[in-house]
Design a protein around this motif. Structure first.
Motif, PDB file in Angstrom:
ATOM      1  N   LEU A 107     -10.572 -10.407  44.550  1.00  0.00           N
ATOM      2  CA  LEU A 107      -9.630 -11.175  43.729  1.00  0.00           C
ATOM      3  C   LEU A 107      -8.942 -12.280  44.530  1.00  0.00           C
ATOM      4  O   LEU A 107      -8.876 -13.435  44.098  1.00  0.00           O
ATOM      5  CB  LEU A 107      -8.583 -10.220  43.136  1.00  0.00           C
ATOM      6  N   GLU A 108      -8.447 -11.951  45.716  1.00  0.00           N
ATOM      7  CA  GLU A 108      -7.693 -12.938  46.482  1.00  0.00           C
ATOM      8  C   GLU A 108      -8.594 -13.936  47.190  1.00  0.00           C
ATOM      9  O   GLU A 108      -8.170 -15.057  47.486  1.00  0.00           O
ATOM     10  CB  GLU A 108      -6.768 -12.226  47.471  1.00  0.00           C
ATOM     11  N   GLY A 109      -9.852 -13.544  47.430  1.00  0.00           N
ATOM     12  CA  GLY A 109     -10.791 -14.508  48.000  1.00  0.00           C
ATOM     13  C   GLY A 109     -11.052 -15.653  47.037  1.00  0.00           C
ATOM     14  O   GLY A 109     -10.965 -16.833  47.405  1.00  0.00           O
ATOM     15  N   VAL A 110     -11.334 -15.303  45.786  1.00  0.00           N
ATOM     16  CA  VAL A 110     -11.602 -16.348  44.787  1.00  0.00           C
ATOM     17  C   VAL A 110     -10.316 -17.092  44.434  1.00  0.00           C
ATOM     18  O   VAL A 110     -10.340 -18.299  44.146  1.00  0.00           O
ATOM     19  CB  VAL A 110     -12.275 -15.747  43.525  1.00  0.00           C
ATOM     20  N   THR A 111      -9.175 -16.395  44.499  1.00  0.00           N
ATOM     21  CA  THR A 111      -7.888 -17.052  44.252  1.00  0.00           C
ATOM     22  C   THR A 111      -7.623 -18.130  45.300  1.00  0.00           C
ATOM     23  O   THR A 111      -7.242 -19.262  44.975  1.00  0.00           O
ATOM     24  CB  THR A 111      -6.754 -16.009  44.266  1.00  0.00           C
ATOM     25  N   ALA A 112      -7.837 -17.795  46.570  1.00  0.00           N
ATOM     26  CA  ALA A 112      -7.638 -18.771  47.654  1.00  0.00           C
ATOM     27  C   ALA A 112      -8.590 -19.955  47.492  1.00  0.00           C
ATOM     28  O   ALA A 112      -8.214 -21.108  47.729  1.00  0.00           O
ATOM     29  CB  ALA A 112      -7.854 -18.096  49.005  1.00  0.00           C
ATOM     30  N   TYR A 113      -9.828 -19.660  47.099  1.00  0.00           N
ATOM     31  CA  TYR A 113     -10.852 -20.700  46.927  1.00  0.00           C
ATOM     32  C   TYR A 113     -10.384 -21.739  45.904  1.00  0.00           C
ATOM     33  O   TYR A 113     -10.390 -22.945  46.183  1.00  0.00           O
ATOM     34  CB  TYR A 113     -12.165 -20.056  46.485  1.00  0.00           C
ATOM     35  N   TYR A 114      -9.973 -21.262  44.731  1.00  0.00           N
ATOM     36  CA  TYR A 114      -9.588 -22.198  43.673  1.00  0.00           C
ATOM     37  C   TYR A 114      -8.232 -22.839  43.934  1.00  0.00           C
ATOM     38  O   TYR A 114      -7.979 -23.964  43.484  1.00  0.00           O
ATOM     39  CB  TYR A 114      -9.615 -21.504  42.307  1.00  0.00           C
ATOM     40  N   ALA A 115      -7.371 -22.158  44.670  1.00  0.00           N
ATOM     41  CA  ALA A 115      -6.091 -22.777  45.040  1.00  0.00           C
ATOM     42  C   ALA A 115      -6.334 -23.989  45.930  1.00  0.00           C
ATOM     43  O   ALA A 115      -5.696 -25.033  45.773  1.00  0.00           O
ATOM     44  CB  ALA A 115      -5.199 -21.761  45.751  1.00  0.00           C
ATOM     45  N   ALA A 116      -7.273 -23.857  46.879  1.00  0.00           N
ATOM     46  CA  ALA A 116      -7.597 -24.991  47.753  1.00  0.00           C
ATOM     47  C   ALA A 116      -8.249 -26.119  46.971  1.00  0.00           C
ATOM     48  O   ALA A 116      -8.065 -27.296  47.277  1.00  0.00           O
ATOM     49  CB  ALA A 116      -8.530 -24.520  48.875  1.00  0.00           C
ATOM     50  N   ALA A 208      -5.180 -23.838  55.073  1.00  0.00           N
ATOM     51  CA  ALA A 208      -6.517 -24.077  54.521  1.00  0.00           C
ATOM     52  C   ALA A 208      -6.405 -24.562  53.077  1.00  0.00           C
ATOM     53  O   ALA A 208      -7.160 -25.449  52.640  1.00  0.00           O
ATOM     54  CB  ALA A 208      -7.358 -22.808  54.598  1.00  0.00           C
ATOM     55  N   ILE A 209      -5.460 -23.995  52.326  1.00  0.00           N
ATOM     56  CA  ILE A 209      -5.235 -24.436  50.946  1.00  0.00           C
ATOM     57  C   ILE A 209      -4.710 -25.865  50.935  1.00  0.00           C
ATOM     58  O   ILE A 209      -5.188 -26.708  50.167  1.00  0.00           O
ATOM     59  CB  ILE A 209      -4.254 -23.479  50.228  1.00  0.00           C
ATOM     60  N   PHE A 210      -3.744 -26.156  51.813  1.00  0.00           N
ATOM     61  CA  PHE A 210      -3.166 -27.498  51.874  1.00  0.00           C
ATOM     62  C   PHE A 210      -4.205 -28.543  52.282  1.00  0.00           C
ATOM     63  O   PHE A 210      -4.132 -29.703  51.867  1.00  0.00           O
ATOM     64  CB  PHE A 210      -2.006 -27.534  52.863  1.00  0.00           C
ATOM     65  N   ASP A 215     -13.756 -23.110  51.083  1.00  0.00           N
ATOM     66  CA  ASP A 215     -14.482 -22.093  51.848  1.00  0.00           C
ATOM     67  C   ASP A 215     -13.623 -21.539  52.980  1.00  0.00           C
ATOM     68  O   ASP A 215     -13.616 -20.335  53.244  1.00  0.00           O
ATOM     69  CB  ASP A 215     -15.787 -22.662  52.406  1.00  0.00           C
ATOM     70  N   ALA A 216     -12.884 -22.415  53.652  1.00  0.00           N
ATOM     71  CA  ALA A 216     -11.998 -21.985  54.733  1.00  0.00           C
ATOM     72  C   ALA A 216     -10.867 -21.115  54.191  1.00  0.00           C
ATOM     73  O   ALA A 216     -10.473 -20.119  54.817  1.00  0.00           O
ATOM     74  CB  ALA A 216     -11.427 -23.195  55.465  1.00  0.00           C
ATOM     75  N   ALA A 217     -10.346 -21.468  53.024  1.00  0.00           N
ATOM     76  CA  ALA A 217      -9.272 -20.682  52.410  1.00  0.00           C
ATOM     77  C   ALA A 217      -9.780 -19.292  52.030  1.00  0.00           C
ATOM     78  O   ALA A 217      -9.095 -18.287  52.243  1.00  0.00           O
ATOM     79  CB  ALA A 217      -8.730 -21.404  51.184  1.00  0.00           C
ATOM     80  N   GLN A 218     -10.978 -19.245  51.481  1.00  0.00           N
ATOM     81  CA  GLN A 218     -11.567 -17.947  51.114  1.00  0.00           C
ATOM     82  C   GLN A 218     -11.793 -17.087  52.356  1.00  0.00           C
ATOM     83  O   GLN A 218     -11.501 -15.886  52.347  1.00  0.00           O
ATOM     84  CB  GLN A 218     -12.879 -18.166  50.366  1.00  0.00           C
ATOM     85  N   ARG A 219     -12.280 -17.699  53.432  1.00  0.00           N
ATOM     86  CA  ARG A 219     -12.482 -16.955  54.688  1.00  0.00           C
ATOM     87  C   ARG A 219     -11.155 -16.455  55.231  1.00  0.00           C
ATOM     88  O   ARG A 219     -11.053 -15.327  55.727  1.00  0.00           O
ATOM     89  CB  ARG A 219     -13.162 -17.847  55.736  1.00  0.00           C
ATOM     90  N   HIS A 222     -10.125 -13.420  53.314  1.00  0.00           N
ATOM     91  CA  HIS A 222     -10.955 -12.272  53.704  1.00  0.00           C
ATOM     92  C   HIS A 222     -10.584 -11.781  55.104  1.00  0.00           C
ATOM     93  O   HIS A 222     -10.498 -10.579  55.347  1.00  0.00           O
ATOM     94  CB  HIS A 222     -12.435 -12.640  53.645  1.00  0.00           C
ATOM     95  N   ASP A 223     -10.360 -12.703  56.039  1.00  0.00           N
ATOM     96  CA  ASP A 223     -10.004 -12.327  57.404  1.00  0.00           C
ATOM     97  C   ASP A 223      -8.678 -11.557  57.421  1.00  0.00           C
ATOM     98  O   ASP A 223      -8.518 -10.581  58.154  1.00  0.00           O
ATOM     99  CB  ASP A 223      -9.890 -13.566  58.295  1.00  0.00           C
ATOM    100  N   HIS A 224      -7.742 -12.021  56.614  1.00  0.00           N
ATOM    101  CA  HIS A 224      -6.431 -11.374  56.527  1.00  0.00           C
ATOM    102  C   HIS A 224      -6.574  -9.928  56.058  1.00  0.00           C
ATOM    103  O   HIS A 224      -6.053  -8.991  56.678  1.00  0.00           O
ATOM    104  CB  HIS A 224      -5.548 -12.177  55.568  1.00  0.00           C
ATOM    105  N   LEU A 225      -7.320  -9.728  54.960  1.00  0.00           N
ATOM    106  CA  LEU A 225      -7.455  -8.385  54.400  1.00  0.00           C
ATOM    107  C   LEU A 225      -8.333  -7.492  55.276  1.00  0.00           C
ATOM    108  O   LEU A 225      -8.105  -6.284  55.356  1.00  0.00           O
ATOM    109  CB  LEU A 225      -8.002  -8.470  52.974  1.00  0.00           C
TER     110      LEU A 225
END
Length: 252
Positions: A107-116, A208-210, A215-219, A222-225
């Motif tokens: 969920l948060e991987g795809v969330t970060a992706y679209y936020a970026a 990464a979002i900013f 792709d970097a935001a999604q990584r 994932h790295d965080h979790l």
């Protein structure tokens, strides 16, 4: 050829539609109190009777709740179908935390992706503000407020995806997610360096979002979790070693 008469929509129906959009997009949040009727009618530029009728319709739909002498609120039960007894079991069974981490990965991987990909300047400011609040509580080592700020940081990112389903999925799981994050941090933070590492990962995710790098935001998400999961596993292994040592000591 017979033409059908074009009917003007009722003003109250237009207000209903607009307020439903505001709830869906997250402008109006569960539990939020509406402005007084006088102010709200000015903002919508409609008469108070039309506004009153719209509020009655939204209340009948279960989207708004009127409290005697206390104003009108967005229903706190929005997304309540997610909070069934099965999810309550997640809170009381520690082994479920790893399944929840896997779910958060997705969920948060795809969330970060679209936020970026989609976040606006206003969205980025909201993310920065939530991060700044997290920073204050992190520095003060105020555990309870840090947990709430952590959750708010992730939900602010979800709002910046401009995907209403993602946002409300995250909101619906808020209480479960809050307890999950709290349980995780309570196990991890006593260890030297873990608290700062996790905070640094939040910063990396934000940057990464900013930078508009999906792709970097999604990584980063994932790295965080993955780090949280590995830290919990290591803590579990250490707890097992301590328990074994205590048993041996008791038997000697």
């Amino acid at each position: 050829m017979a033409y059908q008469k074009v009917r003007q929509p009722k003003i109250s129906d237009v207000i209903v539609e607009r307020m439903e959009e505001m709830i869906l997009e997250g402008t109006l949040k569960p539990g939020q109190k509406l402005l007084p009727e006088r102010e709200l009618s000015k903002q919508f530029e409609v008469s108070r009777p039309s506004l009153r009728e719209a509020i009655q319709k939204l209340t009948a739909k279960g989207l708004l709740v009127s409290r005697q002498g206390g104003g009108t609120y967005v229903s706190e039960d929005l997304g309540g179908s997610f909070m069934d007894p099965l999810l309550e079991l997640f809170k009381s069974h520690p082994e479920a935390q790893y399944d929840l981490l896997e779910f958060r990965h997705a969920l948060e991987g795809v969330t970060a992706y679209y936020a970026a990909l989609r976040s606006t300047a206003t969205d980025k400011q909201a993310i920065q503000t939530s991060y700044d609040a997290l920073q204050v509580h992190h520095e003060n080592k105020d555990f309870e407020k840090e947990v709430s700020a952590d959750v708010d940081f992730h939900l602010t990112i979800a709002a910046s995806t401009h995907n209403m389903v993602l946002l409300h999925m995250m909101r619906a799981l808020f209480s479960l997610l809050r307890q999950h994050i709290g349980d995780n941090l309570q196990n991890i933070y006593p260890k030297s360096g873990y608290r700062q590492k996790i905070h640094d990962q939040h910063y990396k995710l934000m940057q990464a979002i900013f930078s508009g790098e999906p792709d970097a935001a999604q990584r980063a998400a994932h790295d965080h979790l993955a780090y949280v999961e590995e830290s919990l596993l290591e803590q579990g292994r250490e707890n097992t070693r301590v328990e074994r040592a205590m048993r041996r000591s008791g038997n000697s």
